[in-house]
Enzyme design. Structure first.
Site, PDB file in Angstrom:
ATOM      1  N   SER A 119      -2.373   0.409   6.511  1.00  0.00           N
ATOM      2  CA  SER A 119      -1.219  -0.005   5.701  1.00  0.00           C
ATOM      3  C   SER A 119       0.075   0.625   6.178  1.00  0.00           C
ATOM      4  CB  SER A 119      -1.461   0.415   4.249  1.00  0.00           C
ATOM      5  OG  SER A 119      -0.277   0.278   3.486  1.00  0.00           O
ATOM      6  N   TYR A 143      -2.805   6.563  -2.043  1.00  0.00           N
ATOM      7  CA  TYR A 143      -3.242   5.316  -1.394  1.00  0.00           C
ATOM      8  C   TYR A 143      -2.925   5.370   0.103  1.00  0.00           C
ATOM      9  CZ  TYR A 143      -2.928   0.607   0.440  1.00  0.00           C
ATOM     10  OH  TYR A 143      -3.048  -0.492   1.239  1.00  0.00           O
ATOM     11  N   LYS A 147      -5.429   5.704   3.654  1.00  0.00           N
ATOM     12  CA  LYS A 147      -5.392   4.781   4.801  1.00  0.00           C
ATOM     13  C   LYS A 147      -5.187   5.562   6.109  1.00  0.00           C
ATOM     14  CE  LYS A 147      -6.187   0.862   2.869  1.00  0.00           C
ATOM     15  NZ  LYS A 147      -7.419   0.109   3.226  1.00  0.00           N
TER      16      LYS A 147
END
Ligand code: WQD
Length: 319
Positions: A119, A143, A147
């Site tokens: 991402s 988050y 990644k």
């Protein structure tokens, strides 16, 4: 020979799975169906499981052997920035343990090629508006951290046992290739605005006091079909290149502001809705667009669709 697509019942994963099947590729989908839809899987074989559970390693090993899996595309993960801040342990368990279990199963079965859904959130708030893959990654939420850690895990597996991976850093994904595969989650700008319009509520713009031409944030919106095609290109690349781990931005290279997106939605929908400008949202960088020269030069991939196709396809699917 088949390809294992984790998260293949999801919005992006189902686009990847359908393209593979259209190429005549056998697909095995591993998905926990908490957000994925069984209606999206076409003729793929479904392995319903929760990747982060300890027993998933054995389940994956037997499925890989049974279906002759030789490659993996890993998309299954949680992806809500806000939730990741409130529930970091759950995000680590889902996104990191899930990948660790998958890699363990791949090692046990000598499956040595993976395309990983990473991402733009790995960049955090870079001090450049157009980011290339060499920009320092300093994710600002769990988050994005999961990644970046996922990329490290794949690189380390390459060193330990010869795994070869391509990590794709998604920018802002939207639109749909087919109405039935549209994004049903209302978690990102375009579906959020659609839901507001349908509810007769003025969509919110999180700040118009940014140092951008119209004051609203700029993002790189990439059509999900272009993104899915990038996964196919990355899989083919792994067949012909022996580098252990490569990272690619996946975007259009062109930014659009929030107000530009809303103007496009007004044009496509024919609805001149009111806009509710509110204060900035914490953690939003003013501008974030992808330098996509590496994916173009290495994979020969370029986005074919722009904001117009994104909004038109999403709106048609929503009506
Ligand atoms: C886009 C812009 C908001 C809602 C996402 C996720 C993640 C990652 C990158 C893959 C921002 C503004 C939003 C609203 C608004 N992709 N906005 N009103 O935050 O750029 O990042 O894409 O991993 O999916 O991190 O996406 O759609 O939330 O916001 O003004 O009601 O729209 O401020 O500028 P974001 P988003």
């Amino acid at each position: 020979m088949s390809v294992l697509v984790t998260g293949g019942a999801g919005y992006i994963g189902s686009h990847v799975s359908r393209l593979l099947q259209q190429q005549g590729q056998k697909v095995v989908i591993a998905d926990n169906l908490t957000s994925g839809l069984i209606s999206r899987i076409d003729d793929a074989t479904l392995l319903e499981l929760e990747l982060s559970n300890a027993d998933s390693v054995a389940l994956l090993v037997s499925a890989i052997k049974e279906h002759g899996v030789t490659k993996v595309i890993h998309l299954a993960a949680q992806k809500q920035v806000g939730v990741s801040v409130q529930e970091p342990e759950w995000y680590y368990q889902q996104n990191i343990t899930g990948l660790a279990n998958l890699l363990a199963a791949m090692r046990q079965t000598n499956v040595t090629q993976i395309v990983f859904s990473s991402s733009a959130a790995t960049y955090g708030m870079p001090d450049v508006d157009l980011v290339n893959e060499d920009v320092l990654c300093a994710p600002i939420n769990p988050y994005g951290q999961t990644k970046l850690i996922g990329e490290w895990m794949i690189a380390n597996a390459g060193i330990a046992w010869g795994l070869r991976g391509a990590s794709l850093r998604y920018f802002n994904v939207a639109g749909t290739g087919w109405p039935e595969l549209a994004d049903t989650a209302v978690m990102n700008l375009v579906p959020i605005v659609f839901a507001a319009i349908k509810a007769g509520i003025a969509p919110k713009v999180f700040g118009t006091d940014y140092p951008t031409p119209d004051g609203s944030c700029i993002r790189d919106y990439v059509h999900v079909l272009d993104l899915a095609e990038a996964h196919i290109s990355a899989l083919e690349y792994l067949d012909r290149d022996d580098r252990p781990h490569s990272v690619f931005n996946v975007g259009t290279g062109t930014g659009s502001s929030v107000l530009e997106v809303l103007a496009e939605i007004k044009r496509v929908s024919g609805i001149d809705f009111e806009i509710d400008v509110v204060s900035r949202r914490a953690g939003d960088p003013p501008a974030l667009s992808a330098d996509v020269s590496r994916i173009h030069q290495t994979l020969g991939w370029t986005a074919k669709r722009g904001l117009k196709e994104i909004v038109e396809s999403a709106w048609a699917a929503a009506n």
